[in-house]
Design an enzyme around this catalytic site. Structure first.
Site, PDB file in Angstrom:
ATOM      1  N   GLY A  10       0.868  -1.181   0.000  1.00  0.00           N
ATOM      2  CA  GLY A  10       0.000   0.000   0.000  1.00  0.00           C
ATOM      3  C   GLY A  10       0.901   1.225   0.000  1.00  0.00           C
ATOM      4  N   ALA A  11       0.796   2.009  -1.063  1.00  0.00           N
ATOM      5  CA  ALA A  11       1.636   3.217  -1.187  1.00  0.00           C
ATOM      6  C   ALA A  11       0.771   4.462  -1.132  1.00  0.00           C
ATOM      7  CB  ALA A  11       2.421   3.166  -2.495  1.00  0.00           C
ATOM      8  N   ASN A  13      -1.656   7.110   1.492  1.00  0.00           N
ATOM      9  CA  ASN A  13      -1.260   8.129   2.476  1.00  0.00           C
ATOM     10  C   ASN A  13      -0.391   7.554   3.595  1.00  0.00           C
ATOM     11  OD1 ASN A  13      -2.406  10.377   1.307  1.00  0.00           O
ATOM     12  ND2 ASN A  13      -4.390  10.067   2.286  1.00  0.00           N
ATOM     13  N   GLY A  15       1.136   4.466   3.663  1.00  0.00           N
ATOM     14  CA  GLY A  15       2.313   3.792   3.103  1.00  0.00           C
ATOM     15  C   GLY A  15       3.383   4.792   2.662  1.00  0.00           C
ATOM     16  N   ASP A  34       2.162  -1.648  -4.568  1.00  0.00           N
ATOM     17  CA  ASP A  34       0.775  -1.158  -4.644  1.00  0.00           C
ATOM     18  C   ASP A  34       0.174  -1.665  -5.950  1.00  0.00           C
ATOM     19  OD1 ASP A  34      -0.733   1.523  -3.136  1.00  0.00           O
ATOM     20  OD2 ASP A  34      -1.568   0.773  -5.032  1.00  0.00           O
ATOM     21  N   ARG A 152      -3.922   9.263  20.641  1.00  0.00           N
ATOM     22  CA  ARG A 152      -5.021  10.256  20.564  1.00  0.00           C
ATOM     23  C   ARG A 152      -5.475  10.643  21.966  1.00  0.00           C
ATOM     24  NH1 ARG A 152      -7.787   7.321  15.300  1.00  0.00           N
ATOM     25  NH2 ARG A 152      -6.692   8.608  13.793  1.00  0.00           N
ATOM     26  N   HIS A 176     -10.578  -1.710  17.705  1.00  0.00           N
ATOM     27  CA  HIS A 176     -10.317  -0.396  17.120  1.00  0.00           C
ATOM     28  C   HIS A 176     -11.623   0.157  16.547  1.00  0.00           C
ATOM     29  CE1 HIS A 176      -7.978   2.788  15.480  1.00  0.00           C
ATOM     30  NE2 HIS A 176      -8.017   2.397  14.225  1.00  0.00           N
TER      31      HIS A 176
HETATM   32  N1  APR Z   1      -2.366  -4.627  -3.112  1.00  0.00           N
HETATM   33  C1  APR Z   1      -1.583  -3.531  -2.902  1.00  0.00           C
HETATM   34  N2  APR Z   1      -2.072  -2.295  -2.705  1.00  0.00           N
HETATM   35  C2  APR Z   1      -3.401  -2.134  -2.736  1.00  0.00           C
HETATM   36  C3  APR Z   1      -4.281  -3.222  -2.954  1.00  0.00           C
HETATM   37  C4  APR Z   1      -3.718  -4.507  -3.154  1.00  0.00           C
HETATM   38  N3  APR Z   1      -4.465  -5.587  -3.366  1.00  0.00           N
HETATM   39  N4  APR Z   1      -5.551  -2.731  -2.936  1.00  0.00           N
HETATM   40  C5  APR Z   1      -5.468  -1.414  -2.682  1.00  0.00           C
HETATM   41  N5  APR Z   1      -4.184  -1.043  -2.578  1.00  0.00           N
HETATM   42  C6  APR Z   1      -3.613   0.291  -2.348  1.00  0.00           C
HETATM   43  C7  APR Z   1      -4.336   1.419  -3.058  1.00  0.00           C
HETATM   44  O1  APR Z   1      -4.001   1.459  -4.439  1.00  0.00           O
HETATM   45  C8  APR Z   1      -3.844   2.641  -2.292  1.00  0.00           C
HETATM   46  O2  APR Z   1      -2.707   3.232  -2.880  1.00  0.00           O
HETATM   47  O3  APR Z   1      -3.716   0.647  -0.980  1.00  0.00           O
HETATM   48  C9  APR Z   1      -3.484   2.066  -0.909  1.00  0.00           C
HETATM   49  C10 APR Z   1      -4.315   2.640   0.227  1.00  0.00           C
HETATM   50  O4  APR Z   1      -3.954   3.972   0.355  1.00  0.00           O
HETATM   51  P1  APR Z   1      -4.997   5.128   0.777  1.00  0.00           P
HETATM   52  O5  APR Z   1      -6.236   4.985  -0.021  1.00  0.00           O
HETATM   53  O6  APR Z   1      -4.260   6.416   0.744  1.00  0.00           O
HETATM   54  O7  APR Z   1      -5.358   4.733   2.279  1.00  0.00           O
HETATM   55  P2  APR Z   1      -4.534   5.013   3.631  1.00  0.00           P
HETATM   56  O8  APR Z   1      -4.971   6.299   4.210  1.00  0.00           O
HETATM   57  O9  APR Z   1      -3.095   4.785   3.391  1.00  0.00           O
HETATM   58  O10 APR Z   1      -5.173   3.865   4.554  1.00  0.00           O
HETATM   59  C11 APR Z   1      -5.049   2.502   4.247  1.00  0.00           C
HETATM   60  O11 APR Z   1      -5.401   1.897   6.543  1.00  0.00           O
HETATM   61  O12 APR Z   1      -6.184   3.224   8.277  1.00  0.00           O
HETATM   62  C12 APR Z   1      -6.498   2.241   7.358  1.00  0.00           C
HETATM   63  O13 APR Z   1      -8.837   2.557   6.986  1.00  0.00           O
HETATM   64  C13 APR Z   1      -7.577   2.713   6.420  1.00  0.00           C
HETATM   65  O14 APR Z   1      -7.968   0.590   5.433  1.00  0.00           O
HETATM   66  C14 APR Z   1      -7.341   1.855   5.229  1.00  0.00           C
HETATM   67  C15 APR Z   1      -5.828   1.650   5.211  1.00  0.00           C
END
Ligand code: APR
Length: 319
Positions: A10-11, A13, A15, A34, A152, A176
């Site tokens: 996950g890249a 916010n 990541g 990602d 928090r 959580h």
């Molecule tokens: N494999 C890899 N990356 C993935 C996959 C997958 N199968 N599916 C989704 N992603 C990537 C998305 O492309 C996106 O870049 O995961 C990333 C999630 O990033 P954001 O949408 O910015 O979310 P973020 O704020 O980083 O939070 C991620 O953490 O706090 C929890 O509820 C939140 O479940 C969410 C997670």
């Protein structure tokens, strides 16, 4: 000497923030995966270009292929979909169970010796899915929630008391979600128990109650303010502290979603409890004595965790 490797799945916010912080710490190689085309690659290039200015040489590799995780020592999973305003974390269970399954299968394949920190919500259920699918030992798969919730709680208390964050120690147990249990009796201000701070007039009971409520809704407050996406700075730092304790065998005592095997009278479920994290992963679950009211609240929270985990199990079985 072999270079340490930290994997990020996950890249987005969280990541991206983690990749930056890990590079600044100079801990070793960073691998970012990602599914979105170009996102991980773009962030890795941007971060690499910051290296000459910030003084790091950490190789940051990125792509869409999970084989990048090969041999990672620790992995933080944030792959998934974040909440939109008005949504609860539990509303994400269907979509994020599918994603976590895919990620778990790939961790099993490429990095079965890693210490895995789950961040994806609904956290307590997703950490169960990750452990179940990856087959990694439960002490090597842990969920990030209590550290963030405690931070928090600490921040709101710090504001109300007019005391530095550094001097406040908090403990938030349970799931959580809105049922989490901020423990007033186990919260101290430089060693002074919070109940004593109340009796000495440093803060009122009413203020503490309002802070507990705000802590429980802490994530939703930020989701509503941002309008798009959810909190990411504090979640990233929270996950980082867990990874650090593992990589450097710090033996920190942190509230994390851990696999319970009779601890607190609860079995076969992941839920937030204080644990010690060291080079073996979760090395110990710490049993705090809970009074009747605390135990009742904790059991209620665990019931909510059981419900959402059961929903994830059902979704997983249908995939
Ligand atoms: N494999 C890899 N990356 C993935 C996959 C997958 N199968 N599916 C989704 N992603 C990537 C998305 O492309 C996106 O870049 O995961 C990333 C999630 O990033 P954001 O949408 O910015 O979310 P973020 O704020 O980083 O939070 C991620 O953490 O706090 C929890 O509820 C939140 O479940 C969410 C997670």
């Amino acid at each position: 000497m072999r270079q340490r490797k930290i994997g990020l799945v996950g890249a987005g916010n969280i990541g991206g923030t983690l990749a930056h912080m890990i590079a600044l710490e100079n801990w070793g190689a960073v691998a970012v995966v990602d599914i979105a085309e170009g996102v991980a690659q773009g962030k890795a290039l941007d971060l690499s270009q910051a290296g000459s200015l910030s003084g790091y040489d950490s190789p940051i590799r990125a792509g869409n292929d999970y084989s990048l995780l090969e041999g990672a020592d620790a992995i933080v999973v944030t792959a998934g979909v974040p909440r939109k305003p008005g949504m609860s974390r539990d509303d994400l269970v269907e979509v994020n169970t599918k994603i976590t399954k895919q990620v778990g299968e790939n961790i099993k394949k490429h990095a079965p010796d890693a210490f895995v920190v789950m961040v994806t919500n609904p956290l307590d259920a997703m950490v169960w899915v990750m452990q179940h699918v990856s087959g990694l030992p439960p002490h090597k798969v842990v969920g990030m929630a209590g550290v963030l919730d405690s931070a928090r709680f600490c921040h709101f208390l710090s504001e109300a008391l007019g005391v530095s964050h550094q001097d406040i120690q908090t403990m938030v147990m349970g799931g959580h979600g809105d049922t989490m249990v901020p423990l007033v009796r186990y919260t101290t201000v430089s060693g002074v128990p919070l109940p004593q701070c109340i009796s000495e007039g440093m803060i009122t009971e009413k203020q503490v109650d309002a802070i507990i409520e705000r802590t429980r809704k802490g994530g939703a407050e930020i989701v509503a303010l941002l309008g798009s996406g959810s909190a990411f700075y504090a979640p990233a730092v929270s996950a980082l502290s867990m990874v650090k304790s593992y990589l450097f065998d710090e033996k920190r005592l942190l509230p994390c979603a851990a696999w319970l095997q009779g601890d607190y009278g609860i079995k076969d479920i992941y839920a937030g409890v204080p644990v010690i994290i060291g080079k073996e992963g979760v090395e110990k679950i710490v049993s705090l004595e809970l009074n009747e009211q605390e135990k009742k609240q904790f059991d209620q929270s665990v019931t909510a965790v059981k419900d959402i985990t059961a929903a994830a199990k059902k979704i997983l079985a249908g995939l």
